[in-house]
Structure formats: C-alpha cells, structure tokens
Design a protein around this motif. Structure first.
Motif, PDB file in Angstrom:
ATOM      1  N   ILE A   1      -8.863   6.900   7.702  1.00 26.01           N
ATOM      2  CA  ILE A   1      -8.415   5.798   6.860  1.00 26.01           C
ATOM      3  C   ILE A   1      -7.298   5.074   7.608  1.00 26.01           C
ATOM      4  O   ILE A   1      -6.418   5.710   8.180  1.00 26.01           O
ATOM      5  CB  ILE A   1      -7.837   6.298   5.517  1.00 26.01           C
ATOM      6  N   SER A   2      -7.350   3.739   7.577  1.00 25.84           N
ATOM      7  CA  SER A   2      -6.281   2.945   8.165  1.00 25.84           C
ATOM      8  C   SER A   2      -5.934   1.812   7.211  1.00 25.84           C
ATOM      9  O   SER A   2      -6.810   1.256   6.557  1.00 25.84           O
ATOM     10  CB  SER A   2      -6.722   2.378   9.520  1.00 25.84           C
ATOM     11  N   VAL A   3      -4.653   1.475   7.141  1.00 27.14           N
ATOM     12  CA  VAL A   3      -4.194   0.420   6.244  1.00 27.14           C
ATOM     13  C   VAL A   3      -3.663  -0.736   7.078  1.00 27.14           C
ATOM     14  O   VAL A   3      -2.815  -0.542   7.949  1.00 27.14           O
ATOM     15  CB  VAL A   3      -3.076   0.944   5.308  1.00 27.14           C
ATOM     16  N   ALA A   4      -4.178  -1.937   6.814  1.00 29.98           N
ATOM     17  CA  ALA A   4      -3.648  -3.168   7.402  1.00 29.98           C
ATOM     18  C   ALA A   4      -2.751  -3.787   6.329  1.00 29.98           C
ATOM     19  O   ALA A   4      -3.214  -4.580   5.501  1.00 29.98           O
ATOM     20  CB  ALA A   4      -4.776  -4.103   7.804  1.00 29.98           C
ATOM     21  N   ARG A   5      -1.489  -3.384   6.329  1.00 27.22           N
ATOM     22  CA  ARG A   5      -0.582  -3.750   5.242  1.00 27.22           C
ATOM     23  C   ARG A   5      -0.447  -5.260   5.054  1.00 27.22           C
ATOM     24  O   ARG A   5      -0.529  -5.760   3.936  1.00 27.22           O
ATOM     25  CB  ARG A   5       0.798  -3.132   5.489  1.00 27.22           C
ATOM     26  N   GLN A   6      -0.216  -5.995   6.146  1.00 26.05           N
ATOM     27  CA  GLN A   6      -0.003  -7.427   6.031  1.00 26.05           C
ATOM     28  C   GLN A   6      -1.244  -8.149   5.512  1.00 26.05           C
ATOM     29  O   GLN A   6      -1.146  -9.146   4.821  1.00 26.05           O
ATOM     30  CB  GLN A   6       0.412  -8.030   7.382  1.00 26.05           C
ATOM     31  N   ALA A   7      -2.424  -7.654   5.826  1.00 22.83           N
ATOM     32  CA  ALA A   7      -3.671  -8.292   5.391  1.00 22.83           C
ATOM     33  C   ALA A   7      -4.135  -7.762   4.035  1.00 22.83           C
ATOM     34  O   ALA A   7      -5.053  -8.318   3.434  1.00 22.83           O
ATOM     35  CB  ALA A   7      -4.766  -8.067   6.430  1.00 22.83           C
ATOM     36  N   GLY A   8      -3.512  -6.690   3.549  1.00 27.15           N
ATOM     37  CA  GLY A   8      -3.906  -6.118   2.268  1.00 27.15           C
ATOM     38  C   GLY A   8      -5.274  -5.461   2.321  1.00 27.15           C
ATOM     39  O   GLY A   8      -6.021  -5.471   1.349  1.00 27.15           O
ATOM     40  N   LEU A   9      -5.610  -4.850   3.465  1.00 26.41           N
ATOM     41  CA  LEU A   9      -6.923  -4.230   3.641  1.00 26.41           C
ATOM     42  C   LEU A   9      -6.800  -2.734   3.910  1.00 26.41           C
ATOM     43  O   LEU A   9      -5.828  -2.278   4.504  1.00 26.41           O
ATOM     44  CB  LEU A   9      -7.673  -4.869   4.808  1.00 26.41           C
ATOM     45  N   ILE A  10      -7.814  -2.014   3.482  1.00 30.24           N
ATOM     46  CA  ILE A  10      -7.955  -0.596   3.794  1.00 30.24           C
ATOM     47  C   ILE A  10      -9.275  -0.445   4.535  1.00 30.24           C
ATOM     48  O   ILE A  10     -10.312  -0.938   4.080  1.00 30.24           O
ATOM     49  CB  ILE A  10      -7.980   0.253   2.510  1.00 30.24           C
ATOM     50  N   PHE A  11      -9.252   0.219   5.688  1.00 30.74           N
ATOM     51  CA  PHE A  11     -10.459   0.488   6.462  1.00 30.74           C
ATOM     52  C   PHE A  11     -10.770   1.975   6.374  1.00 30.74           C
ATOM     53  O   PHE A  11      -9.873   2.811   6.509  1.00 30.74           O
ATOM     54  CB  PHE A  11     -10.276   0.083   7.929  1.00 30.74           C
ATOM     55  N   ILE A  12     -12.039   2.286   6.160  1.00 32.04           N
ATOM     56  CA  ILE A  12     -12.474   3.674   6.044  1.00 32.04           C
ATOM     57  C   ILE A  12     -13.603   3.900   7.035  1.00 32.04           C
ATOM     58  O   ILE A  12     -14.600   3.179   7.020  1.00 32.04           O
ATOM     59  CB  ILE A  12     -12.967   3.973   4.609  1.00 32.04           C
ATOM     60  N   GLY A  13     -13.419   4.896   7.914  1.00 27.38           N
ATOM     61  CA  GLY A  13     -14.459   5.234   8.874  1.00 27.38           C
ATOM     62  C   GLY A  13     -15.589   5.978   8.183  1.00 27.38           C
ATOM     63  O   GLY A  13     -15.356   6.796   7.296  1.00 27.38           O
ATOM     64  N   GLY A  14     -16.811   5.688   8.587  1.00 30.09           N
ATOM     65  CA  GLY A  14     -17.966   6.322   7.966  1.00 30.09           C
ATOM     66  C   GLY A  14     -18.423   7.561   8.702  1.00 30.09           C
ATOM     67  O   GLY A  14     -17.956   7.873   9.796  1.00 30.09           O
ATOM     68  N   ASP A  15     -19.363   8.256   8.109  1.00 32.53           N
ATOM     69  CA  ASP A  15     -19.868   9.495   8.682  1.00 32.53           C
ATOM     70  C   ASP A  15     -21.111   9.282   9.539  1.00 32.53           C
ATOM     71  O   ASP A  15     -21.665  10.223  10.071  1.00 32.53           O
ATOM     72  CB  ASP A  15     -20.168  10.508   7.575  1.00 32.53           C
ATOM     73  N   ASN A  16     -21.538   8.025   9.689  1.00 34.51           N
ATOM     74  CA  ASN A  16     -22.757   7.750  10.446  1.00 34.51           C
ATOM     75  C   ASN A  16     -22.587   6.525  11.353  1.00 34.51           C
ATOM     76  O   ASN A  16     -23.510   5.730  11.496  1.00 34.51           O
ATOM     77  CB  ASN A  16     -23.925   7.550   9.472  1.00 34.51           C
ATOM     78  N   GLY A  17     -21.381   6.343  11.917  1.00 31.35           N
ATOM     79  CA  GLY A  17     -21.133   5.274  12.864  1.00 31.35           C
ATOM     80  C   GLY A  17     -20.631   3.971  12.273  1.00 31.35           C
ATOM     81  O   GLY A  17     -20.282   3.059  12.996  1.00 31.35           O
ATOM     82  N   TRP A  18     -20.556   3.841  10.978  1.00 33.11           N
ATOM     83  CA  TRP A  18     -20.114   2.602  10.354  1.00 33.11           C
ATOM     84  C   TRP A  18     -18.688   2.750   9.846  1.00 33.11           C
ATOM     85  O   TRP A  18     -18.129   3.832   9.790  1.00 33.11           O
ATOM     86  CB  TRP A  18     -21.028   2.224   9.180  1.00 33.11           C
ATOM     87  N   PHE A  19     -18.070   1.640   9.465  1.00 36.83           N
ATOM     88  CA  PHE A  19     -16.812   1.673   8.731  1.00 36.83           C
ATOM     89  C   PHE A  19     -16.851   0.569   7.703  1.00 36.83           C
ATOM     90  O   PHE A  19     -17.606  -0.401   7.827  1.00 36.83           O
ATOM     91  CB  PHE A  19     -15.589   1.567   9.652  1.00 36.83           C
ATOM     92  N   CYS A  20     -16.073   0.711   6.659  1.00 39.34           N
ATOM     93  CA  CYS A  20     -16.046  -0.306   5.611  1.00 39.34           C
ATOM     94  C   CYS A  20     -14.604  -0.706   5.346  1.00 39.34           C
ATOM     95  O   CYS A  20     -13.664  -0.013   5.733  1.00 39.34           O
ATOM     96  CB  CYS A  20     -16.730   0.192   4.341  1.00 39.34           C
ATOM     97  N   SER A  21     -14.440  -1.835   4.714  1.00 42.89           N
ATOM     98  CA  SER A  21     -13.105  -2.307   4.357  1.00 42.89           C
ATOM     99  C   SER A  21     -13.072  -2.609   2.874  1.00 42.89           C
ATOM    100  O   SER A  21     -14.084  -2.975   2.261  1.00 42.89           O
ATOM    101  CB  SER A  21     -12.737  -3.537   5.177  1.00 42.89           C
ATOM    102  N   HIS A  22     -11.883  -2.441   2.302  1.00 44.33           N
ATOM    103  CA  HIS A  22     -11.648  -2.736   0.889  1.00 44.33           C
ATOM    104  C   HIS A  22     -10.361  -3.552   0.815  1.00 44.33           C
ATOM    105  O   HIS A  22      -9.458  -3.361   1.621  1.00 44.33           O
ATOM    106  CB  HIS A  22     -11.444  -1.452   0.073  1.00 44.33           C
ATOM    107  N   ILE A  23     -10.279  -4.416  -0.172  1.00 45.08           N
ATOM    108  CA  ILE A  23      -9.054  -5.141  -0.427  1.00 45.08           C
ATOM    109  C   ILE A  23      -8.150  -4.239  -1.253  1.00 45.08           C
ATOM    110  O   ILE A  23      -8.557  -3.714  -2.284  1.00 45.08           O
ATOM    111  CB  ILE A  23      -9.322  -6.466  -1.171  1.00 45.08           C
ATOM    112  N   SER A  24      -6.929  -4.033  -0.774  1.00 48.74           N
ATOM    113  CA  SER A  24      -5.985  -3.181  -1.483  1.00 48.74           C
ATOM    114  C   SER A  24      -5.414  -3.960  -2.662  1.00 48.74           C
ATOM    115  O   SER A  24      -4.923  -5.067  -2.517  1.00 48.74           O
ATOM    116  CB  SER A  24      -4.839  -2.793  -0.546  1.00 48.74           C
ATOM    117  N   LEU A  25      -5.555  -3.390  -3.850  1.00 50.58           N
ATOM    118  CA  LEU A  25      -5.086  -4.056  -5.079  1.00 50.58           C
ATOM    119  C   LEU A  25      -3.794  -3.446  -5.571  1.00 50.58           C
ATOM    120  O   LEU A  25      -3.546  -2.310  -5.440  1.00 50.58           O
ATOM    121  CB  LEU A  25      -6.147  -3.963  -6.161  1.00 50.58           C
TER     122      LEU A  25
END
Length: 189
Positions: free
Chosen positions: A165-189
């Motif tokens: 898990i990584s947080v891009a604080r200034q952009a308000g994003l959370i990145f989550i690494g996947g278990d099959n080569g992908w990663f996803c992002s979420h907007i931190s609320l």
C-alpha cells in the motif's frame, strides 16, 4: 546515491523500515521485534569524508531500544507516529498493533484489529489513519489511536499474499499492489 555503510541490527530478515524526519531516527522490524536507531557522528571519519556525503549518511546507527522482549508473533511493519514521538508496530499472525513511546521506551497501548494484517501504512493527510491490507477483500482504514474502522477499499484478491500500500498524500490517492501483477488506486476520502 553512494554506498556509505552497513549495520547489522538483526540476526534474520529485516521485515520493515521507517524513517523519522523529525528526530532523524530509523525504525526496523526483524527477529520478531522492533528497534529504533539514533544516528550519531562517526568520529573515525575525516572531515573530508564527512563533508562528501549529505548530513546523516556517514553516521553510525545506535540502538535506543535494547533488551526488547520477543513477542509470540512476528513484528511485520513499523511506522513512526505522533511526529516521531511514538512507534506503531503491527504483528503478522495476531493482528495486534502495539504503540510504544520512544523516549523513554515504553508500551503506551496494545490493541487487536481482529484481522491478520500483512502490510500497513500511515495516512496522515487528513488526520491519523492506519491503512491495513486485510488479506480478504482489500484495504481497511482505521483511525489511530482508537483503531475504529472508518472506511474500506475493496478489490479482488485471488491469492493470499501480502499486498503493498502506498499513499500519495498531496494527490489524495491510495495505491494498492495486486496479487497478479496489477495495482489499483482509490481516492482517499
């Protein structure tokens, strides 16, 4: 970057590292326990050697957490908290989180999340939050120090492996690494 030194701080793998920019300390988790390290000048270095590197690079690490009791479970992640005055330690198998005051070193509190936490990170963009990869259906966001779950970020988990898990604080994003080569992002609320 230029290699400067190696410090043996654990007899096995180092599970986690965290840097405290306020007090210039390093925390590590290994051998089932956390350690906090102060930087002290290395008097064996000449002024020229010292000036060739930036600030703390050619300094010596001194443990300020000696004789820690080994827990029954593996210390998985360490995070500085409360402007570096405290250290959060998550334990893999138990789902417990310990909060230690650093000076003096003392256990402030110990709480159970109720889930096995594999990877955690701190999100201080809008308060103090702990993001936890829950090994079931995504990432949960907990307020610190109450450890009340305030939000969940769901994604598909195909294999039960620790996800980063990584947080891009200034952009308000959370990145989550996947278990099959992908990663996803979420907007931190």
């Amino acid at each position: 970057f230029k290699f400067c030194s190696t410090t043996i701080g654990h007899s096995g793998p180092v599970e986690s590292l965290a840097w405290d920019p306020v007090h210039h300390r390093l925390a590590s988790a290994g051998d089932g326990r956390p350690h906090v390290w102060n930087f002290t000048p290395d008097s064996s270095l000449s002024n020229h050697q010292y000036l060739c590197c930036i600030d703390f690079v050619l300094e010596t690490l001194i443990s300020i957490t000696s004789k820690l009791n080994k827990q029954l479970y593996v210390a998985r992640m360490v995070h500085f908290y409360n402007n570096g005055a405290s250290l959060l330690v998550t334990y893999l198998e138990s789902g417990e989180i310990f909060c230690y005051s650093i000076e003096p070193w003392d256990l402030k509190w110990r709480k159970k999340l109720g889930i096995h936490s594999t990877h955690t990170t701190i999100d201080s963009s809008a308060g103090n939050f702990l993001l936890v990869s829950n090994l079931k259906d995504g990432v949960d966001k907990y307020s610190v120090p109450t450890l009340q779950r305030v939000q969940s970020y769901s994604h598909v988990i195909l294999r039960n492996v620790p996800l980063q898990i990584s947080v891009a604080r200034q952009a308000g994003l959370i990145f989550i690494g996947g278990d099959n080569g992908w990663f996803c992002s979420h907007i931190s609320l």
